[in-house]
Design an enzyme around this catalytic site. Structure first.
Site, PDB file in Angstrom:
ATOM      1  N   ARG A 114       0.889  -1.164   0.000  1.00 29.99           N
ATOM      2  CA  ARG A 114       0.000   0.000   0.000  1.00 29.99           C
ATOM      3  C   ARG A 114       0.923   1.208   0.000  1.00 29.99           C
ATOM      4  O   ARG A 114       2.137   1.054   0.000  1.00 29.99           O
ATOM      5  CB  ARG A 114      -0.825   0.066   1.279  1.00 29.99           C
ATOM      6  N   ASN A 133      -4.817   6.861   5.110  1.00 29.82           N
ATOM      7  CA  ASN A 133      -4.427   5.885   6.127  1.00 29.82           C
ATOM      8  C   ASN A 133      -2.927   5.936   6.373  1.00 29.82           C
ATOM      9  O   ASN A 133      -2.154   5.832   5.417  1.00 29.82           O
ATOM     10  CB  ASN A 133      -4.801   4.474   5.652  1.00 29.82           C
ATOM     11  N   GLU A 134      -2.549   6.103   7.607  1.00 31.78           N
ATOM     12  CA  GLU A 134      -1.137   5.978   8.007  1.00 31.78           C
ATOM     13  C   GLU A 134      -0.179   6.643   7.013  1.00 31.78           C
ATOM     14  O   GLU A 134       0.710   5.986   6.451  1.00 31.78           O
ATOM     15  CB  GLU A 134      -0.778   4.497   8.198  1.00 31.78           C
ATOM     16  N   GLU A 193      -6.552   1.996  15.859  1.00 28.15           N
ATOM     17  CA  GLU A 193      -6.262   0.613  15.485  1.00 28.15           C
ATOM     18  C   GLU A 193      -5.416  -0.023  16.571  1.00 28.15           C
ATOM     19  O   GLU A 193      -4.450   0.570  17.047  1.00 28.15           O
ATOM     20  CB  GLU A 193      -5.452   0.512  14.182  1.00 28.15           C
ATOM     21  N   GLU A 205      -2.172  -9.723   5.160  1.00 27.22           N
ATOM     22  CA  GLU A 205      -2.482  -9.729   6.591  1.00 27.22           C
ATOM     23  C   GLU A 205      -3.439 -10.842   6.993  1.00 27.22           C
ATOM     24  O   GLU A 205      -4.184 -10.705   7.966  1.00 27.22           O
ATOM     25  CB  GLU A 205      -3.015  -8.352   7.008  1.00 27.22           C
ATOM     26  N   PHE A 264      -2.935 -13.413   8.551  1.00 22.72           N
ATOM     27  CA  PHE A 264      -2.701 -13.901   9.918  1.00 22.72           C
ATOM     28  C   PHE A 264      -2.698 -12.769  10.962  1.00 22.72           C
ATOM     29  O   PHE A 264      -2.313 -12.987  12.102  1.00 22.72           O
ATOM     30  CB  PHE A 264      -1.416 -14.722   9.994  1.00 22.72           C
ATOM     31  N   HIS A 265      -3.108 -11.581  10.549  1.00 19.66           N
ATOM     32  CA  HIS A 265      -3.304 -10.490  11.510  1.00 19.66           C
ATOM     33  C   HIS A 265      -4.608 -10.800  12.252  1.00 19.66           C
ATOM     34  O   HIS A 265      -5.645 -10.991  11.617  1.00 19.66           O
ATOM     35  CB  HIS A 265      -3.396  -9.172  10.747  1.00 19.66           C
TER      36      HIS A 265
END
Lengths: 670, 670, 670
Positions: free
Chosen positions: C113, C151-152, C305, C353, C355-356
């Site tokens: 991203r 975002n971020e 978050e 992600e 496995f997030h």
């Protein structure tokens, strides 16, 4: 150089001076404090290109005129630099192809220095132009005492222009492609060249690479840089040929063959920053000083840059504690430096090196450092009689750029962690500790007059160099040689006839295979007299022919086989060390060879922490006693009578040194 | 392959031969010494493209004609290579786009080998042309015994041509973009593709990356290389289809799915360089030998390259001590190799591999190594009856490239330090130590005839592969499976329904979360019989359903919960290991499962340092006893009567082996 | 924000919701389970650009309409995102120049991203367009409660567009080139600029670099990102200005000056993932929470978050054990968070992600995690009265991005291993351990109302910031300052007049030189009361002027010289720490200064493993007691009477906490 020495009245003392960073008002303070410190010479304008030619073809020499005049007024000689180490931003903005392409394929951009491809014709043209303008204007300025061509030549470039220049260099070297293909063994892996234009700089495959091509590229890079130097040197000489010309070299710098370069300099000049955080940095400093004296056959050399205290380019930049800077300066002088110069005079406020210490630090004239500088300046004047003298040695150590490159710049060796300089230092250290005078020689140097030649790990050596060593032994010399020597020719090809191709008869043994040791593997070596020692890292699988064992392995698969040998070769003696002995054992082997060859240290009884060296002329010798310990004093025995030039006191029988203390004893020769 | 075996009279013995590096006079010595050594086959011309086609379209076959004739005269068969692993410099000079672009965005330049993008149409065109010319000229030469297509296929390329080919490959796989978007989960992070041309090779974001795209790129790269192989294979077959065709694979090579490739080879051929500096490199060698026998369903395979002593490509290249090369060669033979070949015949003088050992080293015919080669050649002739035989196993270990890529080539797992090969070796080692015969299987292999299937860490497995494992268990097989298996489908998507999606019923438990351990965290595991062991690194948070615990945690937050389980599934038994057990405990779990399944080791009483394996046919079995210890001898019990082929002596009851000793006992089958 | 708080009825509880990854049938289950969990707010559409605008100018808002309606129906408020953190592949396919060029010269490609150069006019144009469309369509949708801009924000780009924007930024800052040349000290190394177009982003020379240019590039990058935020914010505000607008920041994020950004946000919002594998990650979490409360002057902030359990972006991703997620959430609330939000609602099946962990994990509603989420949702409703309250502090810690950049983003310091955040944490930790309320301040913040200002290692500080600190002390404040502070001005130029230029009078001492310590060097420091401690890493060579020694060195070259000093400065007191004290000794120095200044901890008797903090308003205070130990319980004394909001039970005298236990005691203020 004699005229220069006369002009400065003995030693040159001073540093890089960058007045363009400061207002003219500061210049007045500068010259006042320079006089206070005894400064008699400065390197001027090293990075001033942008200040002298702020736009292409537009020059601003006014400020430099003023500074030259001001310095001259105050009796300070100028080592005037061509500013070509720092091309102005307008040059690379107009011609981005001047930026050197790095090994990773990306250009080295603007923001540091040395941002040029030495093969770039554009760079060379602009560099010649500013050099010409400077020479036109200042060749006869009364302050001019020396030319400082550019600065710390160094960039390695992988540009298209470098490829073009590399091909030109290869044509000169090999004449035709068949010869090159043979020299580079291009039949291996099908790398035959059929057109010169197919040859590129060896930029991309970062690992496995034709080792002859890689080697030649190292040689070429050194020569491409040298071409830049020669072009500028020839310009300034064309205006006036009685001013010495030099450029400043660096400590253990692997990218330029200084033996070749030194021939083109009027003086060998060294920038060196021994790391105060390393306990033995003064030993490798001594090595470099001996090397620099040797580069021009014993001619005194110039300490061109050092720091007054901490530098700023490492991860950790430790200060020099009180007394360390003075001692290090005297150490350079003891090994025939004729100058003590610093980078730089006044600490910069900004820029990358704002925390690099200076003669005049941020803390100003009241600082510890400035006081030590003033005191050192005073001592340099006391030592004036020493300037111009040099020293002689009976021991030579081979230190060869070709050999270095062969060992460290080509892939595919039995192990990849060779450090040529570490190996050389392992052999030099016992000689240094015993206060032996040592010269360095290249594989092309004359060996006349030496009794002992030490050859550390000469993996790659040309036919002439190898024959020179054999002839030295044949004629009665003693050779001490360590493992993995004489393996390949100057094209990095294994010499035929079994290992070690160049030296099988010399050492009186053949080697079946090279046996690098496993990690943590330790071997026991037993000497003929029963002493035992350990070795690690490497073993030659040695089979004696005419040689005999001085020591054998006491364990392992090579148990009973020779680890250290000697061989009578012609009138000489050859001691060969086939494994990485622990340091104390190597010391003993080296010193035994030296003593058997009839070389005596002139410094019996000097403690290990005191360095002793001597320079002199037909009339006097000057014995330098330098106590490197910050804790211990020393009482040093000294034969005969003399005068300590630093104190003016007579000396007889003994010299007493405090921690970090020094004495320079002048003794009349008989 | 039978014809080939007949032609060489049993085992092929020889190596890569690169005569283009030497003068014709040397060739005469070569064939003389080859005969002395018993060489009966060579791989010829592997890197000879530049020598065969020095300029585009200009061919020089004369020297190869001479060499082929000379070899044939001396009874040496030729495995003739297409030289396409080493494109000539003129090719990349004319077409730089052939150079593979590396992951860092820079091209891999000239100077190594394998400098081509396998997707490049230009490369493929030139490769086809030289292959055609070679096939035209030599297909019916009497020396020709086998085709060696290119060499060690390997490059991964990120070129534009690779992107084009990747898109073509994806279209074949997915048909339309909606399917691809679904398979790749591109709705995550908004990566929807709406045009095929938007898809590029996954070159730049080096870390976080769509894991399905990364996985498909691995599959694609393997297939793109395979396309190159197939094109050349089909050319040589079009001239003559009765000569075996192969290419040489590598040990634990992650970039090509050898299961898929082996289908297209007439023999699986392995290049392997077990590191003599690693204590257990012979165990992973054994694994690879078993794998290569398995790749083509038990057909004898070819040891195509090994070294006689040290190699030169690592940081540290240790020699093989006396006896080690022979023992390693016999080890390959014991696991069904039908050849013992080396890289290379004669050590090169120059080039990157000048220090890579050879059958004929720099030290020549008098060297230790050559003597060992001659002796090995003699023994290979004694072993001729063994050639062509193979072995059978009741235990299969899953070894799957898709699973490997899933675990190591995609980011975002609970931890990033998975080593698939290490995990596989942890499961293989107890079987090796107990002298069990083991086959490898892929997720697509038939499992018929096996009693036990070991499934190490099969994180990624497709629906069919998962069902095949379940069916094996249902039908009465024993499955030993380790943690983090069955997690994602073949698009790297987590299987729905809770972990482990593919195997929840199989293991009889669900996993709530995967709990990687903290560094240094150690857990105590208690087995039902009271034994305790430690585990580290990983725990599944396991909740039993139909399964029962064989061991539970004795401490930590999962205290009392299952660490090792068993489950009855259909007629079978499934043992599941949910944590990284210490090796001895894992050994016990694996061996208990094997023994419970009724599999017996045929080598009771063989000491641990002696490797024992068997190959045979309907008439004879050949028991190989190989003592890997260089210090210890061994007395090995052996049932029945036989003859040691190496000595010709009868054997009964016991075989005595010295350090590094070996015996090959021929026993008649009842 | 008050309206928002009213709307969600206290705390916002929920997470990122990415319905575009799932079929509509799943949405129904989502809202049902959200209600079960008490979710009242979601961040929607963060990465949905490709789903909303699958081709340039073609929009698909239908699915988002449905989701907005569905959420609204179920009473869930929407924090609607502009999706500009994830440009669709068609954008970069059409305009590859949008990809940010990384420091190594290669573009950051598609697959992650944030693949945009924030200076790109093309990116900005497309981002404005999709933002406008979203705002047009949803500004008055009843579900809309907040705007989540992108975002971020984070990319650093070295594109040509970045150079153009950098020049524009520099023109605004400096006006003319002479000023820039002076500010950047370009006379050093001859880097004078004579044309704006000569200035490039500092991309390539990776090491030695003009430190002012590097610093300004950090400032510029923060501002270039901020320009992107402001453009989108202004678009959504132009439609409706009564909806709060924010973007989500990150923990200890060095590339954006959040002090400057926070001015432009309606709420400071934090994404934070404390690593459960690190024993003290809750302490640095506390620091960040205090920072986020301070960014907008004490206004409650948003925890935007966090993870419910393990993340997937590290090398090792450990789960949060039972209770840890709840405790961490309450910790954020205790330091004035007004929301508890997660990334993400439902675990993805594929993508990086997968496995997030999520609020709803792969294991579904029956999982441990989902049960804990439901319970936490219940507790958040119990805590509703706390929302909107905040806290006050008498201690301020300087935390300044300029200072951070000066210390870590510029080369050439005495040592290169400064960690600004580690140093800050060393000073914050004793305050945290003693339950002191602490605010963070920037060099531009007002210091009114504070008694103590802690200044950790403020190497770079502008004139105004330095004067603000001096004024604070002059006016009676206590300053605790650590070494290497006040050295350079905001152009990274050493301040004249001797070290430390900005603070020589303040600390009452001058520093002759900075003495970084050698590796492993340890010093003994003796305090006035006889206590001894060790120090390492650094010593200022300090010379007292008006200051006095609180501690001196007991060994080494600086024996007897001051290591910790105090100075009366105006009405204030300045404690200066000139070396890296061991933590316990630093704790004592900091706490002594705090206590001497009359600041009392409100939590006497609270055990060290229990965190205590307080928020409140005019009516009530809420005492949070959080037991971070998973092994130990605690009995915490508490003055007065109150009610534990989590249990509804009255509290008096003591609160008993189990391992990982928590209490939130509401007490009426007098």
């Amino acid at each position: 150089m004699d005229a220069f020495r006369t002009r400065v009245g003995g030693f040159a003392f001073g540093g890089d001076y960058n007045p363009e960073q400061w207002e003219p008002a500061v210049w007045q303070e500068d010259v006042r404090l320079m006089r206070e410190a005894g400064v008699n010479a400065v390197s001027l304008g090293v990075f001033a290109w942008a200040s002298l030619e702020p736009e292409p073809g537009t020059y601003e020499f006014g400020w430099l005129d003023d500074v030259m005049d001001l310095l001259h007024e105050h009796g300070i000689s100028v080592n005037l630099a061509t500013p070509t180490a720092a091309p102005p931003v307008w040059l690379t903005h107009l011609h981005p192809e001047v930026f050197p392409i790095m090994a990773d394929g990306e250009p080295f951009g603007f923001g540091n220095r040395l941002h040029y491809d030495p093969s770039s014709p554009i760079y060379r043209e602009y560099a010649a132009r500013i050099t010409t303008r400077l020479a036109e204007r200042y060749s006869f300025h009364p302050a001019l005492a020396m030319w400082h061509i550019s600065n710390e030549y160094g960039p390695t470039a992988y540009n298209e222009a470098a490829s073009v220049n590399f091909r030109r260099w290869l044509r000169r070297r090999y004449g035709d492609l068949d010869t090159l293909n043979e020299a580079w063994t291009t039949r291996f892996w099908g790398q035959l060249y059929t057109d010169w234009d197919q040859i590129e700089v060896p930029n991309i495959p970062r690992t496995w690479m034709n080792p002859a091509r890689k080697l030649d590229f190292k040689r070429f890079t050194s020569d491409a840089l040298l071409e830049c130097y020669l072009a500028e040197r020839d310009i300034v000489r064309s205006f006036r040929d009685d001013v010495p010309v030099m450029t400043n070299f660096m400590r253990f710098f692997r990218h330029a063959d200084y033996w070749r370069w030194a021939q083109e300099e009027d003086a060998a000049a060294l920038d060196i920053y021994p790391n105060p955080a390393e306990a033995d940095s003064h030993v490798s400093a001594a090595f470099n000083y001996d090397l620099f004296r040797s580069l021009k056959g014993g001619q005194p050399w110039m300490l061109m840059e050092q720091s007054s205290s901490a530098v700023c380019q490492w991860k950790l930049n430790v200060v020099k504690e009180p007394g360390r800077m003075r001692l290090g300066s005297l150490q350079a002088v003891s090994r025939a430096a004729d100058s003590v110069m610093f980078f730089q005079w006044r600490a910069s406020r900004g820029g990358h090196e704002r925390f690099h210490s200076a003669m005049l630090p941020h803390s100003g004239p009241g600082s510890r450092t400035f006081k030590e500088i003033v005191e050192l300046g005073r001592e340099m004047r006391l030592l004036a009689p020493v300037a111009g003298t040099t020293s002689r040695a009976e021991i030579a150590v081979l230190f060869d750029w070709d050999g270095w490159w062969g060992l460290e710049e080509t892939h595919g060796l039995p192990r990849s962690d060779f450090s040529y300089t570490d190996t050389v230092m392992r052999h030099y250290t016992p000689l240094w500790e015993r206060h032996h005078a040592v010269d360095m020689v290249s594989s092309g140097s004359s060996l006349d007059g030496y009794k002992v030649l030490v050859v550390p790990n000469a993996y790659l050596i040309g036919d002439e160099g190898a024959e020179r060593i054999r002839a030295f032994a044949r004629d009665g010399g003693t050779v001490v040689m360590s493992f993995f020597s004489g393996v390949v020719d100057d094209c990095n090809r294994v010499r035929p006839g079994g290992y070690p191709g160049a030296f099988r008869e010399l050492i009186g043994a053949k080697i079946d295979e090279y046996w690098p040791a496993r990690p943590h593997e330790v071997f026991t070596v037993r000497f003929a007299d029963g002493r035992r020692a350990t070795s690690t890292w490497w073993r030659d699988d040695l089979h004696l022919e005419t040689g005999t064992a001085l020591a054998t392995y006491a364990d392992g698969l090579l148990e009973g086989r020779a680890a250290v040998t000697e061989n009578r070769y012609g009138a000489g003696r050859v001691v060969y060390v086939a494994t990485l002995l622990e340091q104390a054992a190597l010391d003993a082997v080296v010193l035994e060879a030296v003593e058997s060859a009839g070389v005596r240290s002139r410094s019996e009884g000097v403690p290990a922490h005191v360095e002793c060296s001597v320079r002199g002329d037909e009339t006097y010798e000057y014995v330098f006693l330098l106590n490197h310990s910050a804790e211990l004093g020393a009482s040093v025995p000294l034969e005969g009578h003399g005068t300590d030039l630093l104190t003016g006191s007579p000396v007889s029988g003994h010299v007493e040194l405090g921690p970090l203390g020094a004495a320079v004893v002048q003794r009349a020769l008989p």
